[in-house]
Design an enzyme around this catalytic site. Sequence first.
Site, PDB file in Angstrom:
ATOM      1  N   CYS A   1       0.974  -1.087  -0.016  1.00 46.34           N
ATOM      2  CA  CYS A   1       0.185  -0.130   0.040  1.00 46.34           C
ATOM      3  C   CYS A   1       0.989   1.359   0.025  1.00 46.34           C
ATOM      4  O   CYS A   1       1.632   1.350   0.871  1.00 46.34           O
ATOM      5  CB  CYS A   1      -0.675  -0.141   1.403  1.00 46.34           C
TER       6      CYS A   1
ATOM      7  N   CYS B   1      -0.803   3.961  -6.347  1.00 42.83           N
ATOM      8  CA  CYS B   1      -1.727   3.326  -5.347  1.00 42.83           C
ATOM      9  C   CYS B   1      -2.212   1.959  -5.804  1.00 42.83           C
ATOM     10  O   CYS B   1      -2.436   1.687  -7.126  1.00 42.83           O
ATOM     11  CB  CYS B   1      -3.030   4.232  -5.287  1.00 42.83           C
TER      12      CYS B   1
HETATM   13  N1  DGL Z   1      -4.100   0.693  -2.152  1.00 38.69           N
HETATM   14  C1  DGL Z   1      -3.492   1.708  -1.105  1.00 38.69           C
HETATM   15  C2  DGL Z   1      -2.517   2.537  -1.632  1.00 38.69           C
HETATM   16  O1  DGL Z   1      -1.750   2.046  -2.496  1.00 38.69           O
HETATM   17  C3  DGL Z   1      -4.569   2.504  -0.258  1.00 38.69           C
HETATM   18  C4  DGL Z   1      -5.914   2.951  -1.036  1.00 38.69           C
HETATM   19  C5  DGL Z   1      -6.785   3.476   0.059  1.00 38.69           C
HETATM   20  O2  DGL Z   1      -7.153   2.484   1.109  1.00 38.69           O
HETATM   21  O3  DGL Z   1      -6.964   4.598  -0.048  1.00 38.69           O
HETATM   22  O4  DGL Z   1      -2.257   3.781  -1.402  1.00 38.69           O
END
Ligand code: DGL
Length: 302
Positions: free
Chosen positions: A69, A201
């Site tokens: 993430c 993301c």
């Molecule tokens: N998938 C995550 C990222 O890479 C988080 C997205 C989220 O939960 O807002 O930032």
Amino acid sequence: MIGVFDSGFGGLTIHEALLQRLPALSFTYLGDHRNAPYGCRDPGEILEITRNNIDRLFQRDCRLVIIACNTASAVALHNLQQYWLKDAWPGRNILGIIVPTIEAATQVPWAINYPVYPQMYANHTVAVFATQRTVDSGTYPVEINQRCPSVEVVQQACPELAGLIEAGAGPIRLRGLIRTYVAALLETMNGRLPESVILGCTHYPLVKNLFQEALPKSVRLLCQPGAVANSFEHYLKRHPEYLKDMPAVPLRTYLTTGDPTQVTALSAGFLGRSILFQGVDRSAPWITAPAAPLRIAARGGL
Ligand code: DGL
């Protein structure tokens, strides 16, 4: 056992690349669907929920956890490595996904945090689509410019996107939203085009085709899952200690803090196959170590 953690479904994009690259290893995936999306949360909250989830993976015998993430890597990783990990879980480690992405974007190894010439992408513009919190952290422009000062980094926050992907929104809604974000980016650039784009993301590769459709054809999309898999494979060669006690038969476990039936049903829409998620015990205490002081740092093991 290797742990892979994300706020929800997004980390599956990284997890899939790791499974393909390292099929003999055992992985436990944890999606914090109960708390997703993270991208608009307060940094202190992101730090706390990230620590709680990594703690859960360590309790399940993961020696190494990858924070799949960007938001949690940008906001929480440095803090957890500096102030929590060594006391709470000596001998274990946490890795983020921003370091391999910066390395791939700059073609400069992470350890070299100063400009080295000649530079491959000297006069390029790199566009970063990411959550609000990742954009606010400034991690991508700071780290890229430290190595490549003349590269222009333009960021575009996509505040609603991860939440809608999590909720299983259909392509019409997502296409419209992504077009709006791409148009906003191009407007900021006054008609110029970026040479490359980072989908910063992990949820966004799940809708990569919609980004490709909305972006001009000349733009190169950097593949974060591929960059992370390359880097992780090399890391394990340098650190075989994390492979100790790896089960002889590779295990795949998928955990969620959300409702496992609902999460399993939604998962089919993302990877073309249904993934059986198990629930983690929601009532169990989350914290095993004292709260770490919050310090947001842009550098150091992202
Ligand atoms: N998938 C995550 C990222 O890479 C988080 C997205 C989220 O939960 O807002 O930032």
